[in-house]
Design an enzyme around this catalytic site. Sequence first.
Site, PDB file in Angstrom:
ATOM      1  N   GLU A  29      42.992  14.184  24.246  1.00  0.00           N
ATOM      2  CA  GLU A  29      43.094  15.021  25.635  1.00  0.00           C
ATOM      3  C   GLU A  29      44.285  14.123  26.566  1.00  0.00           C
ATOM      4  O   GLU A  29      44.689  14.930  27.471  1.00  0.00           O
ATOM      5  CB  GLU A  29      41.824  14.812  26.395  1.00  0.00           C
ATOM      6  N   ASP A  68      39.178  10.550  22.875  1.00  0.00           N
ATOM      7  CA  ASP A  68      40.455   9.494  22.911  1.00  0.00           C
ATOM      8  C   ASP A  68      40.669   9.019  24.215  1.00  0.00           C
ATOM      9  O   ASP A  68      39.970   9.164  25.138  1.00  0.00           O
ATOM     10  CB  ASP A  68      41.579  10.184  22.716  1.00  0.00           C
TER      11      ASP A  68
END
Length: 382
Positions: free
Chosen positions: A154, A95
């Site tokens: 994350e 991400d």
Amino acid sequence: MVITPINGIDDTDGTGDASHPLIPHLGDPVALTRALCDIPSESGQEGALADAVFETLEHLSARGPGLQIHRDGDAVVARTQLGRAERVVIAGHLDTVPIQGNVPARWESDAAGEQILVARGACDMKAGVAMQLSVLHRVPEPSRDVTLVFYDHEEVAAELNGLRRLAERQPDLLQGDFAVLGEPTSAGIEGGCNGTMRVEVRTTGVRAHSARAWKGVNAIHAAAPVLQRLAEFEAPAVEVDGLVFQESLSAVGIRGGVAGNVIPDECVVTVNYRFAPHWDASRAETFLREFFAGWEVTVTDAAEGARPGLDVPAAADFVRAIGGTPAAKVGWTDVARFSALGIPAVNFGPGDPLFAHKEDEHVRPGEIHRAVEALCSWLEDA
């Protein structure tokens, strides 16, 4: 289970199905980085990229003795099963923070005329993901068994973190003798990480009309000694296992006030403590309560740090293969999650972390190549 290859492709040079977003670029880690950046994957929207990574791993599984491939939501784990004496984990998150006009990727020149790849996620950390896939492509039968971990969420709240989810649901998938997290380090080794803790320091007073302020006790004024104590504090540098971790203790927020004509009866100063990994969170909390003795202190968030762990054989081999002098990671990263599982871990990846999350986030091709070459050398070393 062992996943069979998609579409019967058995491509050893990375050309593959030209319609696939990643497979044709496996032979060139810079082109692969760009291809990864061109697949938007803001936190919570990693599905398309997770699909592409999963399919790429299926493809790579056809080239050698096979991989065990697992998927948990938008987290993907691939494990070689070669019976080697050591197993190493190479992890990276899929991400990014929100796009800021920097997708698709584009080439620009820096002040020195060097080409840089500008894109959201270029350094944090799709260049690191490209490093993971490129290494598996180039070294299908490494001297150490390898676990590749690609995970989601994350960049957002810790409870959503895909690595945390894997550690809680399937910790056996993450087991290894040593771990490398592909966070940007300009292709240098950064060992361990500081821990972090946020607390609220509360002062109290007595409400009154501001026209008769002497009838009350101003809680905002009472916070002045808290701020003064912070301003005067000199945070130490602490040596842990041969690396020096710089601590910090900072006010990061303040709130108080009732109305424009009211003396406030409460003020809250939010403080962030970045502590060296010689202490655990419990010891850090004790220090803060002693530091702010006389005020109400509430812990609102905490994450353990991670010791460098460079003394284990796999880590020492890694340092020799990569070269250079390891430094301490002063920010918090997911190496701490591996440390909590008893796995020594370091940060290592292409890209300058100072450009992470910025509008001009970028990565230099030379760093991508250096990182891939170094990892390949380590994994080819018998």
